[in-house]
Motif scaffolding. Sequence first.
Motif, PDB file in Angstrom:
ATOM      1  N   VAL A  33       0.851  -1.197   0.000  1.00  0.00           N
ATOM      2  CA  VAL A  33       0.000   0.000   0.000  1.00  0.00           C
ATOM      3  C   VAL A  33       0.888   1.248   0.000  1.00  0.00           C
ATOM      4  N   LYS A  34       1.979   1.188   0.737  1.00  0.00           N
ATOM      5  CA  LYS A  34       2.902   2.335   0.787  1.00  0.00           C
ATOM      6  C   LYS A  34       3.482   2.634  -0.602  1.00  0.00           C
ATOM      7  N   GLU A  35       3.822   1.580  -1.343  1.00  0.00           N
ATOM      8  CA  GLU A  35       4.339   1.771  -2.703  1.00  0.00           C
ATOM      9  C   GLU A  35       3.265   2.367  -3.616  1.00  0.00           C
ATOM     10  N   LEU A  36       2.024   1.921  -3.433  1.00  0.00           N
ATOM     11  CA  LEU A  36       0.935   2.472  -4.243  1.00  0.00           C
ATOM     12  C   LEU A  36       0.711   3.949  -3.919  1.00  0.00           C
ATOM     13  N   ALA A  37       0.935   4.320  -2.666  1.00  0.00           N
ATOM     14  CA  ALA A  37       0.686   5.690  -2.219  1.00  0.00           C
ATOM     15  C   ALA A  37       1.774   6.664  -2.688  1.00  0.00           C
ATOM     16  N   ALA A  38       2.984   6.163  -2.907  1.00  0.00           N
ATOM     17  CA  ALA A  38       4.134   7.034  -3.187  1.00  0.00           C
ATOM     18  C   ALA A  38       3.886   8.073  -4.292  1.00  0.00           C
ATOM     19  N   PRO A  39       3.380   7.698  -5.468  1.00  0.00           N
ATOM     20  CA  PRO A  39       3.223   8.712  -6.518  1.00  0.00           C
ATOM     21  C   PRO A  39       1.950   9.566  -6.385  1.00  0.00           C
ATOM     22  N   LEU A  40       1.097   9.242  -5.434  1.00  0.00           N
ATOM     23  CA  LEU A  40      -0.182   9.940  -5.313  1.00  0.00           C
ATOM     24  C   LEU A  40      -0.098  11.057  -4.281  1.00  0.00           C
ATOM     25  N   SER A  41      -0.798  12.127  -4.543  1.00  0.00           N
ATOM     26  CA  SER A  41      -0.799  13.260  -3.609  1.00  0.00           C
ATOM     27  C   SER A  41      -2.006  13.153  -2.683  1.00  0.00           C
ATOM     28  N   MET A  42      -1.963  12.134  -1.817  1.00  0.00           N
ATOM     29  CA  MET A  42      -3.030  11.936  -0.833  1.00  0.00           C
ATOM     30  C   MET A  42      -2.442  11.207   0.361  1.00  0.00           C
ATOM     31  N   SER A  43      -3.183  11.216   1.439  1.00  0.00           N
ATOM     32  CA  SER A  43      -2.714  10.566   2.657  1.00  0.00           C
ATOM     33  C   SER A  43      -2.740   9.048   2.500  1.00  0.00           C
ATOM     34  N   LEU A  44      -1.978   8.392   3.352  1.00  0.00           N
ATOM     35  CA  LEU A  44      -1.965   6.937   3.346  1.00  0.00           C
ATOM     36  C   LEU A  44      -3.352   6.391   3.690  1.00  0.00           C
ATOM     37  N   ALA A  45      -4.066   7.081   4.580  1.00  0.00           N
ATOM     38  CA  ALA A  45      -5.424   6.656   4.941  1.00  0.00           C
ATOM     39  C   ALA A  45      -6.357   6.702   3.723  1.00  0.00           C
ATOM     40  N   ALA A  46      -6.215   7.730   2.895  1.00  0.00           N
ATOM     41  CA  ALA A  46      -7.037   7.835   1.679  1.00  0.00           C
ATOM     42  C   ALA A  46      -6.694   6.713   0.708  1.00  0.00           C
ATOM     43  N   VAL A  47      -5.413   6.379   0.591  1.00  0.00           N
ATOM     44  CA  VAL A  47      -4.988   5.292  -0.293  1.00  0.00           C
ATOM     45  C   VAL A  47      -5.588   3.973   0.199  1.00  0.00           C
ATOM     46  N   VAL A  48      -5.588   3.761   1.513  1.00  0.00           N
ATOM     47  CA  VAL A  48      -6.172   2.536   2.083  1.00  0.00           C
ATOM     48  C   VAL A  48      -7.651   2.443   1.711  1.00  0.00           C
TER      49      VAL A  48
END
Length: 122
Positions: A33-48
């Motif tokens: 999930v952390k790798e998926l979040a890296a290029p996105l401009s959002m919080s880790l909670a939003a990525v989850v």
Amino acid sequence: MLDQGAVDRVFHALADPSRRAMVERLSRGPASVKELAAPLSMSLAAVVQHVQVLEQSGVIRTEKVGRVRSCRLDPAGLNVAERWIADRRALWERRLDRLGDLLAGPESPPEPRVPDTTEEDT
């Protein structure tokens, strides 16, 4: 027959550009999930939350090992969208074939078949 609820969930999941970016990344292989979040401009909670939508739709599967949640594509989930699109394509192709037949005009009636009298009885 496709489950309409499954079709709706898959297209809802793929409607969001951030989720499509995650699916694109996962097409190259599993990722945390952390790798998926890296290029996105959002919080880790939003990525989850986005990951949960993708998982509920059947597009991805996740597995938690220790503190790391890994994600991978689930081809069966994407097959739902593929089948729905293929069904629509087949329907439109049949309709266009019929339209082509109508536009071509009436065909001349086939000529009556005359029996072949050149064969000899043996």
